[in-house]
Design a protein around this motif. Sequence first.
Motif, PDB file in Angstrom:
ATOM      1  N   PRO A  60       0.842  -1.222   0.000  1.00 29.19           N
ATOM      2  CA  PRO A  60       0.000   0.000   0.000  1.00 29.19           C
ATOM      3  C   PRO A  60       0.866   1.256   0.000  1.00 29.19           C
ATOM      4  N   VAL A  61       0.383   2.299  -0.667  1.00 27.83           N
ATOM      5  CA  VAL A  61       1.079   3.567  -0.720  1.00 27.83           C
ATOM      6  C   VAL A  61       0.611   4.434   0.455  1.00 27.83           C
ATOM      7  N   VAL A  62       1.557   4.803   1.300  1.00 28.51           N
ATOM      8  CA  VAL A  62       1.242   5.591   2.498  1.00 28.51           C
ATOM      9  C   VAL A  62       1.879   6.972   2.336  1.00 28.51           C
ATOM     10  N   PRO A  63       1.110   8.056   2.389  1.00 27.72           N
ATOM     11  CA  PRO A  63       1.711   9.390   2.250  1.00 27.72           C
ATOM     12  C   PRO A  63       2.661   9.695   3.393  1.00 27.72           C
ATOM     13  N   ALA A  64       3.696  10.463   3.094  1.00 32.42           N
ATOM     14  CA  ALA A  64       4.660  10.844   4.118  1.00 32.42           C
ATOM     15  C   ALA A  64       4.004  11.738   5.163  1.00 32.42           C
ATOM     16  N   ARG A  65       4.325  11.484   6.373  1.00 36.50           N
ATOM     17  CA  ARG A  65       3.754  12.264   7.467  1.00 36.50           C
ATOM     18  C   ARG A  65       4.807  13.237   7.997  1.00 36.50           C
ATOM     19  N   HIS A  66       4.345  14.440   8.295  1.00 36.33           N
ATOM     20  CA  HIS A  66       5.239  15.479   8.793  1.00 36.33           C
ATOM     21  C   HIS A  66       4.653  16.054  10.073  1.00 36.33           C
ATOM     22  N   PRO A  67       4.778  15.340  11.168  1.00 40.04           N
ATOM     23  CA  PRO A  67       4.141  15.816  12.413  1.00 40.04           C
ATOM     24  C   PRO A  67       4.714  17.136  12.909  1.00 40.04           C
ATOM     25  N   TRP A  68       6.014  17.350  12.708  1.00 45.29           N
ATOM     26  CA  TRP A  68       6.611  18.580  13.219  1.00 45.29           C
ATOM     27  C   TRP A  68       6.137  19.803  12.458  1.00 45.29           C
ATOM     28  N   ARG A  69       5.725  19.614  11.201  1.00 49.66           N
ATOM     29  CA  ARG A  69       5.120  20.727  10.472  1.00 49.66           C
ATOM     30  C   ARG A  69       3.856  21.207  11.181  1.00 49.66           C
ATOM     31  N   TRP A  70       3.037  20.243  11.583  1.00 52.73           N
ATOM     32  CA  TRP A  70       1.796  20.616  12.251  1.00 52.73           C
ATOM     33  C   TRP A  70       2.078  21.246  13.609  1.00 52.73           C
ATOM     34  N   VAL A  71       3.113  20.793  14.272  1.00 47.94           N
ATOM     35  CA  VAL A  71       3.501  21.423  15.538  1.00 47.94           C
ATOM     36  C   VAL A  71       3.893  22.878  15.300  1.00 47.94           C
ATOM     37  N   GLY A  72       4.696  23.118  14.233  1.00 43.75           N
ATOM     38  CA  GLY A  72       5.091  24.486  13.912  1.00 43.75           C
ATOM     39  C   GLY A  72       3.910  25.365  13.539  1.00 43.75           C
ATOM     40  N   VAL A  73       2.982  24.799  12.738  1.00 41.07           N
ATOM     41  CA  VAL A  73       1.792  25.562  12.348  1.00 41.07           C
ATOM     42  C   VAL A  73       0.964  25.921  13.573  1.00 41.07           C
ATOM     43  N   ALA A  74       0.777  24.958  14.473  1.00 41.33           N
ATOM     44  CA  ALA A  74      -0.014  25.217  15.680  1.00 41.33           C
ATOM     45  C   ALA A  74       0.656  26.278  16.548  1.00 41.33           C
ATOM     46  N   PHE A  75       1.990  26.215  16.665  1.00 38.20           N
ATOM     47  CA  PHE A  75       2.714  27.195  17.472  1.00 38.20           C
ATOM     48  C   PHE A  75       2.532  28.599  16.913  1.00 38.20           C
ATOM     49  N   VAL A  76       2.677  28.750  15.582  1.00 38.40           N
ATOM     50  CA  VAL A  76       2.534  30.070  14.958  1.00 38.40           C
ATOM     51  C   VAL A  76       1.107  30.583  15.104  1.00 38.40           C
ATOM     52  N   LEU A  77       0.108  29.700  14.924  1.00 43.36           N
ATOM     53  CA  LEU A  77      -1.284  30.119  15.051  1.00 43.36           C
ATOM     54  C   LEU A  77      -1.605  30.576  16.471  1.00 43.36           C
ATOM     55  N   VAL A  78      -1.046  29.892  17.470  1.00 43.42           N
ATOM     56  CA  VAL A  78      -1.276  30.297  18.855  1.00 43.42           C
ATOM     57  C   VAL A  78      -0.666  31.674  19.111  1.00 43.42           C
ATOM     58  N   LEU A  79       0.560  31.885  18.621  1.00 42.66           N
ATOM     59  CA  LEU A  79       1.189  33.194  18.785  1.00 42.66           C
ATOM     60  C   LEU A  79       0.382  34.292  18.087  1.00 42.66           C
ATOM     61  N   ALA A  80      -0.080  34.005  16.857  1.00 45.03           N
ATOM     62  CA  ALA A  80      -0.870  34.992  16.131  1.00 45.03           C
ATOM     63  C   ALA A  80      -2.171  35.302  16.859  1.00 45.03           C
ATOM     64  N   ALA A  81      -2.822  34.261  17.392  1.00 44.74           N
ATOM     65  CA  ALA A  81      -4.071  34.478  18.126  1.00 44.74           C
ATOM     66  C   ALA A  81      -3.834  35.319  19.376  1.00 44.74           C
ATOM     67  N   GLN A  82      -2.741  35.064  20.073  1.00 42.08           N
ATOM     68  CA  GLN A  82      -2.436  35.852  21.257  1.00 42.08           C
ATOM     69  C   GLN A  82      -2.155  37.317  20.897  1.00 42.08           C
ATOM     70  N   PHE A  83      -1.443  37.506  19.778  1.00 39.12           N
ATOM     71  CA  PHE A  83      -1.139  38.880  19.361  1.00 39.12           C
ATOM     72  C   PHE A  83      -2.417  39.635  19.002  1.00 39.12           C
ATOM     73  N   VAL A  84      -3.301  38.989  18.220  1.00 37.07           N
ATOM     74  CA  VAL A  84      -4.561  39.636  17.843  1.00 37.07           C
ATOM     75  C   VAL A  84      -5.414  39.893  19.068  1.00 37.07           C
ATOM     76  N   HIS A  85      -5.441  38.945  19.993  1.00 41.50           N
ATOM     77  CA  HIS A  85      -6.221  39.134  21.218  1.00 41.50           C
ATOM     78  C   HIS A  85      -5.697  40.331  22.009  1.00 41.50           C
ATOM     79  N   GLY A  86      -4.362  40.468  22.056  1.00 40.34           N
ATOM     80  CA  GLY A  86      -3.796  41.613  22.759  1.00 40.34           C
ATOM     81  C   GLY A  86      -4.129  42.928  22.086  1.00 40.34           C
ATOM     82  N   LEU A  87      -4.128  42.923  20.738  1.00 34.99           N
ATOM     83  CA  LEU A  87      -4.484  44.143  20.021  1.00 34.99           C
ATOM     84  C   LEU A  87      -5.913  44.580  20.323  1.00 34.99           C
ATOM     85  N   VAL A  88      -6.799  43.596  20.458  1.00 37.97           N
ATOM     86  CA  VAL A  88      -8.216  43.913  20.640  1.00 37.97           C
ATOM     87  C   VAL A  88      -8.542  44.282  22.081  1.00 37.97           C
ATOM     88  N   THR A  89      -7.937  43.581  23.025  1.00 39.59           N
ATOM     89  CA  THR A  89      -8.352  43.725  24.427  1.00 39.59           C
ATOM     90  C   THR A  89      -7.483  44.681  25.240  1.00 39.59           C
TER      91      THR A  89
END
Length: 291
Positions: A21-50
Amino acid sequence: MTSSGTLTPVSTKDDDLSALPVVPARHPWRWVGVAFVLVLAAQFVHGLVTNPAWDWPTFARYFTAQSILTAVGTTIFLTVFGTVLGFALGIVVAVLRMSKSPFLSAVGWTYIWAFRSIPLIVQLLFWFNISYLYQRLSLGIPFGPEFVSFETISLISPMGAAVLGLALHQAAYAAEIVRSGVISVDRGQLEAAAALGIPRFRQFRRIVLPQAMRSILPNAANEVISLFKGTSVVSVMAIGELFYQVQVIYGRNARVVALLMVATVWYIILTTLLSIGQHYVERYFARGDRR
Protein backbone atom coordinates in the motif's frame (compact mmCIF):
# COMPACT_ATOMS: atom_id res chain seq x y z
CA MET A 1 8.86 -25.53 -15.62
CA THR A 2 6.61 -28.22 -14.09
CA SER A 3 6.62 -31.92 -14.84
CA SER A 4 3.75 -31.43 -17.28
CA GLY A 5 5.87 -29.07 -19.34
CA THR A 6 4.09 -25.77 -18.51
CA LEU A 7 5.93 -22.59 -17.50
CA THR A 8 5.34 -21.06 -14.08
CA PRO A 9 5.64 -17.28 -13.58
CA VAL A 10 8.73 -16.21 -11.66
CA SER A 11 8.04 -13.84 -8.76
CA THR A 12 10.19 -10.69 -8.91
CA LYS A 13 10.97 -8.02 -6.33
CA ASP A 14 9.09 -5.39 -8.35
CA ASP A 15 5.92 -7.47 -8.25
CA ASP A 16 6.19 -7.72 -4.48
CA LEU A 17 6.66 -3.94 -4.11
CA SER A 18 3.69 -3.10 -6.33
CA ALA A 19 1.42 -4.95 -3.96
CA LEU A 20 2.41 -2.80 -1.02
CA PRO A 21 0.00 0.00 0.00
CA VAL A 22 1.08 3.57 -0.72
CA VAL A 23 1.24 5.59 2.50
CA PRO A 24 1.71 9.39 2.25
CA ALA A 25 4.66 10.84 4.12
CA ARG A 26 3.75 12.26 7.47
CA HIS A 27 5.24 15.48 8.79
CA PRO A 28 4.14 15.82 12.41
CA TRP A 29 6.61 18.58 13.22
CA ARG A 30 5.12 20.73 10.47
CA TRP A 31 1.80 20.62 12.25
CA VAL A 32 3.50 21.42 15.54
CA GLY A 33 5.09 24.49 13.91
CA VAL A 34 1.79 25.56 12.35
CA ALA A 35 -0.01 25.22 15.68
CA PHE A 36 2.71 27.19 17.47
CA VAL A 37 2.53 30.07 14.96
CA LEU A 38 -1.28 30.12 15.05
CA VAL A 39 -1.28 30.30 18.86
CA LEU A 40 1.19 33.19 18.78
CA ALA A 41 -0.87 34.99 16.13
CA ALA A 42 -4.07 34.48 18.13
CA GLN A 43 -2.44 35.85 21.26
CA PHE A 44 -1.14 38.88 19.36
CA VAL A 45 -4.56 39.64 17.84
CA HIS A 46 -6.22 39.13 21.22
CA GLY A 47 -3.80 41.61 22.76
CA LEU A 48 -4.48 44.14 20.02
CA VAL A 49 -8.22 43.91 20.64
CA THR A 50 -8.35 43.73 24.43
CA ASN A 51 -5.37 45.81 25.58
CA PRO A 52 -6.60 49.39 26.11
CA ALA A 53 -3.05 50.73 25.93
CA TRP A 54 -3.20 50.48 22.13
CA ASP A 55 -5.74 53.32 22.28
CA TRP A 56 -7.65 52.49 19.09
CA PRO A 57 -10.11 55.42 19.43
CA THR A 58 -7.17 57.84 19.14
CA PHE A 59 -5.83 55.80 16.22
CA ALA A 60 -9.19 56.06 14.42
CA ARG A 61 -9.39 59.80 15.06
CA TYR A 62 -5.98 60.59 13.56
CA PHE A 63 -5.62 57.92 10.87
CA THR A 64 -7.47 59.99 8.27
CA ALA A 65 -6.81 63.42 9.78
CA GLN A 66 -5.97 66.10 7.24
CA SER A 67 -2.50 66.68 8.70
CA ILE A 68 -1.70 62.97 8.43
CA LEU A 69 -2.99 62.74 4.84
CA THR A 70 -0.90 65.75 3.89
CA ALA A 71 2.14 64.10 5.49
CA VAL A 72 1.45 60.89 3.56
CA GLY A 73 1.41 62.94 0.35
CA THR A 74 4.77 64.49 1.28
CA THR A 75 6.21 61.03 1.93
CA ILE A 76 4.99 59.82 -1.47
CA PHE A 77 6.41 62.96 -3.12
CA LEU A 78 9.85 62.36 -1.59
CA THR A 79 9.76 58.68 -2.56
CA VAL A 80 8.76 59.34 -6.18
CA PHE A 81 11.26 62.10 -6.82
CA GLY A 82 14.02 60.33 -4.92
CA THR A 83 13.39 57.16 -6.93
CA VAL A 84 13.11 58.78 -10.37
CA LEU A 85 16.12 61.06 -9.95
CA GLY A 86 18.11 58.38 -8.14
CA PHE A 87 17.63 55.72 -10.80
CA ALA A 88 18.18 58.22 -13.62
CA LEU A 89 21.53 59.20 -12.11
CA GLY A 90 22.20 55.58 -11.17
CA ILE A 91 21.94 54.50 -14.82
CA VAL A 92 24.53 57.13 -15.75
CA VAL A 93 26.83 55.98 -12.94
CA ALA A 94 26.37 52.34 -14.00
CA VAL A 95 27.39 53.24 -17.55
CA LEU A 96 30.48 54.96 -16.18
CA ARG A 97 31.21 51.93 -13.99
CA MET A 98 31.05 49.59 -17.00
CA SER A 99 33.01 51.91 -19.29
CA LYS A 100 36.17 50.57 -20.91
CA SER A 101 37.86 53.84 -20.00
CA PRO A 102 39.79 53.35 -16.73
CA PHE A 103 39.21 56.99 -15.80
CA LEU A 104 35.42 56.90 -16.30
CA SER A 105 35.19 53.54 -14.56
CA ALA A 106 37.13 54.98 -11.61
CA VAL A 107 34.75 57.95 -11.47
CA GLY A 108 31.75 55.63 -11.28
CA TRP A 109 33.41 53.42 -8.66
CA THR A 110 34.38 56.44 -6.54
CA TYR A 111 30.83 57.80 -6.58
CA ILE A 112 29.38 54.47 -5.49
CA TRP A 113 32.04 54.02 -2.81
CA ALA A 114 31.54 57.51 -1.37
CA PHE A 115 27.75 57.61 -1.22
CA ARG A 116 27.40 54.07 0.08
CA SER A 117 29.94 54.77 2.81
CA ILE A 118 28.28 57.89 4.24
CA PRO A 119 25.07 57.34 6.26
CA LEU A 120 21.94 58.83 4.72
CA ILE A 121 21.22 61.06 7.72
CA VAL A 122 24.71 62.58 7.44
CA GLN A 123 24.19 63.29 3.74
CA LEU A 124 20.83 64.92 4.39
CA LEU A 125 22.22 67.15 7.12
CA PHE A 126 25.15 68.09 4.89
CA TRP A 127 22.90 69.24 2.04
CA PHE A 128 20.59 70.96 4.51
CA ASN A 129 23.54 73.00 5.80
CA ILE A 130 25.33 73.49 2.48
CA SER A 131 24.85 77.26 2.71
CA TYR A 132 27.29 77.34 5.62
CA LEU A 133 30.03 76.12 3.28
CA TYR A 134 29.04 77.93 0.09
CA GLN A 135 27.05 81.13 0.48
CA ARG A 136 26.79 81.59 -3.28
CA LEU A 137 26.86 79.31 -6.33
CA SER A 138 27.81 80.69 -9.73
CA LEU A 139 27.95 79.66 -13.38
CA GLY A 140 30.79 80.80 -15.58
CA ILE A 141 34.23 79.93 -16.88
CA PRO A 142 36.22 77.77 -14.40
CA PHE A 143 38.70 79.97 -12.53
CA GLY A 144 37.43 82.84 -14.67
CA PRO A 145 34.57 85.33 -14.82
CA GLU A 146 31.14 84.46 -13.46
CA PHE A 147 28.04 84.85 -15.61
CA VAL A 148 25.24 84.04 -13.14
CA SER A 149 25.32 83.58 -9.37
CA PHE A 150 22.75 82.48 -6.80
CA GLU A 151 22.47 82.59 -3.05
CA THR A 152 22.67 79.01 -1.84
CA ILE A 153 20.21 79.48 1.01
CA SER A 154 17.51 80.59 -1.44
CA LEU A 155 18.43 78.05 -4.15
CA ILE A 156 18.29 74.89 -1.99
CA SER A 157 15.23 74.77 0.25
CA PRO A 158 14.81 72.12 2.98
CA MET A 159 12.58 70.09 0.64
CA GLY A 160 15.09 70.47 -2.19
CA ALA A 161 17.90 69.38 0.12
CA ALA A 162 15.86 66.32 1.13
CA VAL A 163 15.14 65.31 -2.48
CA LEU A 164 18.76 65.94 -3.45
CA GLY A 165 20.13 63.89 -0.57
CA LEU A 166 17.72 61.00 -1.15
CA ALA A 167 18.38 60.96 -4.91
CA LEU A 168 22.17 61.05 -4.62
CA HIS A 169 22.11 58.34 -1.97
CA GLN A 170 19.73 56.19 -3.99
CA ALA A 171 21.80 56.59 -7.17
CA ALA A 172 24.76 54.75 -5.65
CA TYR A 173 22.66 51.65 -4.94
CA ALA A 174 20.70 51.94 -8.18
CA ALA A 175 23.94 51.98 -10.17
CA GLU A 176 25.03 48.64 -8.74
CA ILE A 177 21.57 47.15 -9.28
CA VAL A 178 21.56 48.21 -12.94
CA ARG A 179 25.15 47.08 -13.48
CA SER A 180 24.51 43.64 -11.96
CA GLY A 181 21.43 43.21 -14.16
CA VAL A 182 23.28 44.11 -17.36
CA ILE A 183 26.30 41.89 -16.71
CA SER A 184 24.00 38.96 -15.88
CA VAL A 185 23.01 38.73 -19.56
CA ASP A 186 25.04 36.13 -21.44
CA ARG A 187 27.59 37.93 -23.59
CA GLY A 188 27.27 35.24 -26.24
CA GLN A 189 23.82 36.55 -27.12
CA LEU A 190 25.26 39.98 -27.94
CA GLU A 191 27.98 38.41 -30.05
CA ALA A 192 25.34 36.43 -31.96
CA ALA A 193 23.23 39.57 -32.45
CA ALA A 194 26.27 41.49 -33.70
CA ALA A 195 27.03 38.66 -36.13
CA LEU A 196 23.50 39.00 -37.50
CA GLY A 197 24.04 42.73 -38.06
CA ILE A 198 21.52 43.91 -35.44
CA PRO A 199 22.21 47.55 -34.48
CA ARG A 200 23.63 48.10 -30.99
CA PHE A 201 20.66 50.12 -29.75
CA ARG A 202 18.27 47.41 -30.87
CA GLN A 203 20.48 44.80 -29.22
CA PHE A 204 20.13 46.66 -25.93
CA ARG A 205 16.38 47.29 -26.30
CA ARG A 206 15.32 43.85 -27.54
CA ILE A 207 17.93 41.50 -26.04
CA VAL A 208 19.75 42.99 -23.07
CA LEU A 209 17.01 45.06 -21.41
CA PRO A 210 14.23 42.39 -21.23
CA GLN A 211 16.62 39.88 -19.65
CA ALA A 212 18.36 42.38 -17.40
CA MET A 213 15.04 43.64 -16.05
CA ARG A 214 14.34 40.21 -14.56
CA SER A 215 17.40 40.66 -12.37
CA ILE A 216 17.00 44.39 -11.83
CA LEU A 217 13.34 44.54 -10.78
CA PRO A 218 13.38 42.57 -7.50
CA ASN A 219 16.37 44.49 -6.17
CA ALA A 220 15.08 47.80 -7.50
CA ALA A 221 11.70 47.25 -5.85
CA ASN A 222 13.41 46.51 -2.55
CA GLU A 223 15.39 49.74 -2.87
CA VAL A 224 12.22 51.74 -3.59
CA ILE A 225 10.52 50.26 -0.53
CA SER A 226 13.61 50.98 1.58
CA LEU A 227 13.66 54.55 0.27
CA PHE A 228 9.96 54.92 1.05
CA LYS A 229 10.57 53.97 4.68
CA GLY A 230 13.86 55.86 4.69
CA THR A 231 12.05 59.13 4.05
CA SER A 232 11.36 59.14 7.79
CA VAL A 233 15.00 60.21 8.21
CA VAL A 234 14.19 63.64 6.76
CA SER A 235 12.26 64.34 9.96
CA VAL A 236 15.59 65.66 11.31
CA MET A 237 15.19 68.52 8.80
CA ALA A 238 11.73 69.43 10.15
CA ILE A 239 10.03 68.43 6.88
CA GLY A 240 6.39 67.45 7.37
CA GLU A 241 6.53 63.87 6.16
CA LEU A 242 4.58 61.09 7.87
CA PHE A 243 6.89 60.26 10.76
CA TYR A 244 7.64 63.90 11.55
CA GLN A 245 3.93 64.77 11.62
CA VAL A 246 3.22 61.84 13.93
CA GLN A 247 5.98 63.05 16.25
CA VAL A 248 4.48 66.55 16.30
CA ILE A 249 1.04 65.23 17.21
CA TYR A 250 2.10 62.86 19.97
CA GLY A 251 4.38 65.59 21.30
CA ARG A 252 1.20 67.60 21.96
CA ASN A 253 -1.17 64.91 23.25
CA ALA A 254 1.28 62.25 24.56
CA ARG A 255 -0.59 59.47 22.69
CA VAL A 256 2.65 57.91 21.53
CA VAL A 257 1.56 54.32 20.81
CA ALA A 258 -1.64 55.25 18.96
CA LEU A 259 0.18 57.76 16.74
CA LEU A 260 3.02 55.35 16.03
CA MET A 261 0.40 52.82 14.94
CA VAL A 262 -1.04 55.43 12.57
CA ALA A 263 2.36 55.75 10.90
CA THR A 264 2.89 51.98 10.96
CA VAL A 265 -0.41 51.16 9.24
CA TRP A 266 0.15 53.81 6.57
CA TYR A 267 3.65 52.43 5.89
CA ILE A 268 2.20 48.92 5.64
CA ILE A 269 -0.56 50.02 3.24
CA LEU A 270 1.77 51.89 0.90
CA THR A 271 4.43 49.17 1.01
CA THR A 272 1.76 46.60 0.13
CA LEU A 273 0.69 48.68 -2.87
CA LEU A 274 4.32 48.91 -4.01
CA SER A 275 4.69 45.13 -3.63
CA ILE A 276 1.56 44.52 -5.73
CA GLY A 277 2.91 46.82 -8.43
CA GLN A 278 6.22 44.98 -8.29
CA HIS A 279 4.44 41.66 -8.84
CA TYR A 280 2.70 42.81 -12.01
CA VAL A 281 5.78 44.51 -13.45
CA GLU A 282 7.87 41.40 -12.82
CA ARG A 283 5.21 39.23 -14.43
CA TYR A 284 5.24 41.51 -17.49
CA PHE A 285 8.99 41.21 -18.00
CA ALA A 286 8.91 37.47 -17.27
CA ARG A 287 6.83 36.77 -20.38
CA GLY A 288 8.38 33.96 -22.38
CA ASP A 289 10.59 32.89 -19.50
CA ARG A 290 10.52 29.10 -19.33
CA ARG A 291 12.38 28.74 -16.07
